[in-house]
Design an enzyme around this catalytic site. Structure first.
Site, mmCIF file in Angstrom:
data_model
loop_
_atom_site.group_PDB
_atom_site.id
_atom_site.type_symbol
_atom_site.label_atom_id
_atom_site.label_comp_id
_atom_site.label_asym_id
_atom_site.label_seq_id
_atom_site.Cartn_x
_atom_site.Cartn_y
_atom_site.Cartn_z
ATOM 1 N N HIS A 186 0.834 -1.198 0.000
ATOM 2 C CA HIS A 186 0.000 0.000 0.000
ATOM 3 C C HIS A 186 0.870 1.249 0.000
ATOM 4 O O HIS A 186 1.842 1.351 0.747
ATOM 5 C CB HIS A 186 -0.897 0.025 1.250
ATOM 6 C CG HIS A 186 -2.150 -0.763 1.074
ATOM 7 N ND1 HIS A 186 -3.288 -0.511 1.809
ATOM 8 C CD2 HIS A 186 -2.448 -1.813 0.262
ATOM 9 C CE1 HIS A 186 -4.242 -1.344 1.450
ATOM 10 N NE2 HIS A 186 -3.758 -2.159 0.508
ATOM 11 N N TYR B 20 4.062 6.385 10.035
ATOM 12 C CA TYR B 20 3.181 5.257 9.682
ATOM 13 C C TYR B 20 3.990 4.136 9.018
ATOM 14 O O TYR B 20 3.798 2.967 9.304
ATOM 15 C CB TYR B 20 2.081 5.737 8.731
ATOM 16 C CG TYR B 20 0.937 4.758 8.554
ATOM 17 C CD1 TYR B 20 0.841 3.945 7.422
ATOM 18 C CD2 TYR B 20 -0.066 4.647 9.514
ATOM 19 C CE1 TYR B 20 -0.212 3.059 7.248
ATOM 20 C CE2 TYR B 20 -1.125 3.758 9.353
ATOM 21 C CZ TYR B 20 -1.184 2.970 8.219
ATOM 22 O OH TYR B 20 -2.226 2.083 8.062
ATOM 23 N N LYS C 126 1.084 -0.605 15.126
ATOM 24 C CA LYS C 126 2.495 -0.681 15.514
ATOM 25 C C LYS C 126 2.843 -1.927 16.319
ATOM 26 O O LYS C 126 4.027 -2.215 16.497
ATOM 27 C CB LYS C 126 2.876 0.568 16.339
ATOM 28 C CG LYS C 126 2.842 1.861 15.549
ATOM 29 C CD LYS C 126 3.790 1.814 14.380
ATOM 30 C CE LYS C 126 3.643 3.022 13.459
ATOM 31 N NZ LYS C 126 4.384 2.807 12.183
ATOM 32 N N PRO D 5 -4.107 0.024 18.833
ATOM 33 C CA PRO D 5 -3.900 -0.488 17.457
ATOM 34 C C PRO D 5 -4.044 0.571 16.373
ATOM 35 O O PRO D 5 -3.808 0.294 15.202
ATOM 36 C CB PRO D 5 -4.983 -1.565 17.320
ATOM 37 C CG PRO D 5 -6.010 -1.199 18.307
ATOM 38 C CD PRO D 5 -5.302 -0.531 19.451
ATOM 39 N N TYR E 57 -9.145 5.523 8.217
ATOM 40 C CA TYR E 57 -9.310 5.767 9.659
ATOM 41 C C TYR E 57 -10.281 6.925 9.782
ATOM 42 O O TYR E 57 -10.010 8.018 9.267
ATOM 43 C CB TYR E 57 -7.982 6.155 10.299
ATOM 44 C CG TYR E 57 -6.900 5.104 10.249
ATOM 45 C CD1 TYR E 57 -6.156 4.876 9.099
ATOM 46 C CD2 TYR E 57 -6.617 4.322 11.368
ATOM 47 C CE1 TYR E 57 -5.152 3.914 9.068
ATOM 48 C CE2 TYR E 57 -5.613 3.355 11.340
ATOM 49 C CZ TYR E 57 -4.891 3.161 10.182
ATOM 50 O OH TYR E 57 -3.911 2.202 10.141
HETATM 51 C C1 PHB Z 1 -6.160 -4.513 10.795
HETATM 52 O O1 PHB Z 1 -6.217 -4.713 9.550
HETATM 53 O O2 PHB Z 1 -6.509 -5.375 11.630
HETATM 54 C C2 PHB Z 1 -5.632 -3.178 11.299
HETATM 55 C C3 PHB Z 1 -5.078 -2.286 10.383
HETATM 56 C C4 PHB Z 1 -4.588 -1.075 10.834
HETATM 57 C C5 PHB Z 1 -4.655 -0.774 12.186
HETATM 58 C C6 PHB Z 1 -5.204 -1.686 13.105
HETATM 59 C C7 PHB Z 1 -5.700 -2.890 12.654
HETATM 60 O O3 PHB Z 1 -4.194 0.419 12.622
#
Ligand code: PHB
Ligand code: APR
Length: 390
Positions: free
Chosen positions: A72, A385, A297, A293, A201
């Site tokens: 990505h 990130y 990280k 989460p 997000y």
């Molecule tokens: C996930 O795909 O489970 C996931 C992706 C990004 C995050 C947290 C969980 O920040």
């Protein structure tokens, strides 16, 4: 039984460390409380930083990731109807993240253990740590009801947040830094195509939401819920409806619904234990730190700990040098704290905090306005990130 490094925990940290040591001819044994199937049954995040991708490549275990993983180049921050694109490839001179489930990373590491002489003792009960303040520490554990002893030069505590290794460090030496967030994440895994080709997000007045994926046919979504929420209160259709609202009209309208393969609620915390070394005991991964989460990280911090620790132990066993192990805790924590800050800041920016009131919300709006209008702000988010350099 005797080995060079006894590793407690057969999750990602223990498996990566064991393989990296074995690759250099250093003996290591992993002692894991659960069965292999239980370890593989854990649903975890799936965004890999370069440090994690590089470990799999260095171990020559990246073939399936390269075939099935999704590289990505960016992700989105959504605030109501506004979508802010963070073009991480452009902002970090070509860096990417790899979307590939932690379960798959764990599976790749487990499948290669036998052929590479990495011994893993599964279903080892009552693991106890002895004499870590000596040069001859050892573990005891029960296997099929029989007590076993594993002598080692060092013990690596890769036993996660609830494991015993942190507790083997005297209270007079250890220090805990913690923040518990006033909400949890309700997650759903479903065999439906993702609603967007990059992660979103979202900060919505109802709360945070995240649109992620495991592949082009398997999606992973989350919403922020109160800490006392029960998963039974969220039948699939209610959750799909709420996701469509929180992700905004554009992405929400593209959601494909389907039955949950897994649905659960997890609490969020920021947690750091210092130091990450006590005499013959080293901590790595969730045994030493937990991140919310929001920045994906957790696994990647386990990887950077293991990158530092494996180099230090290889230098000790192959060159007789102790400077790596002597500076491990300080080196690992420097990167841990930067990731803790990023995860905390993105969590603070993108979630609704019940006690923050109107001022707290205006601070979020102002920061999102700034990010939307500033290349420098986007670059800062992008470089954190993709993962700061080791
Ligand atoms: C996930 O795909 O489970 C996931 C992706 C990004 C995050 C947290 C969980 O920040
Ligand atoms: N004895 C032996 N093994 C133990 C014990 C014990 N007393 N306690 C815990 N373990 C094992 C657990 O069963 C687990 O398999 O240690 C392992 C720790 O693995 P993780 O919790 O996955 O932690 P880590 O390897 O550091 O990986 C960090 O995993 O939990 C996610 O979000 C986290 O993505 C991050 C990653």
């Amino acid at each position: 039984m005797k080995t060079d490094v006894a590793i407690i925990g057969g999750g990602p940290a223990g498996l990566m460390l064991g393989h990296l040591l074995r690759q250099q001819g250093i003996d290591a044994v992993i002692v894991e409380r659960q069965s292999a199937d239980y370890v593989l049954g854990r649903i975890r995040a799936g965004v890999l930083e370069k440090v994690t991708v590089d470990i799999l490549k260095d171990l020559d275990l990246a073939d399936r990731m390269n075939k099935e993983g999704l590289p990505h180049d960016g992700f989105f921050l959504a605030d109501g109807e506004r979508l802010i694109h963070i073009d991480i490839a452009e902002l970090t001179c070509g860096s990417q993240v790899m979307v590939y489930g932690q379960t798959e990373v764990t599976r790749d590491l487990m499948d290669a253990a036998d052929s590479r002489g990495l011994e893993i003792v599964y279903e080892a009960k009552d693991v106890a740590i002895h004499d870590v303040d000596s040069d001859a520490p050892y573990l005891t554990y029960l296997k099929d009801g029989v007590e076993q002893r594993l002598d080692a030069r060092f013990i690596a505590g890769c036993d996660g947040f609830h494991g015993p290794s942190r507790k083997a460090i005297p209270d007079s030496v250890g220090k805990v830094y913690e923040r518990v967030y006033p909400f949890g994440w309700l997650g759903i895994l479903a065999d439906v195509p993702p609603c967007n080709d990059e992660l979103i997000y979202a900060n919505h007045s109802n709360g945070f939401a995240l649109a992620s994926m495991r592949s082009n046919t398997r999606s992973r979504y989350y919403i922020q819920v109160p800490l006392d929420e029960k998963v039974e209160e969220w039948p699939d259709e209610r959750l799909w409806d709420e996701l469509a609202v929180r992700l905004g009209p554009e992405a929400g309208s593209r959601i494909t619904r389907g039955p949950a393969l897994e649905k659960s609620i997890a609490p969020l915390r920021s947690f750091v234990f210092e130091p990450m070394r006590y005499k013959s005991l080293f901590l790595a991964g969730d045994a030493a730190h937990i991140v919310p989460p929001t920045g994906a990280k957790g696994l990647n911090l386990a990887s950077s700990d293991v990158a530092y620790l494996s180099r230090a132990l290889i230098s000790y066993f192959k060159e007789g040098k102790s400077d790596g192990i002597d500076t491990y805790s300080q080196t690992a924590l420097a990167r841990v704290w930067k990731s803790e800050r990023f995860s905390w800041s993105l969590t603070t920016l993108m979630h609704r905090f019940p006690d923050d009131g109107d001022f707290g919300r205006r601070m979020q709006v102002a920061e999102l306005d700034y990010i939307a209008s500033s290349e420098a702000a986007k670059k800062s988010i992008a470089e954190n990130y993709v993962g700061l350099p080791l």
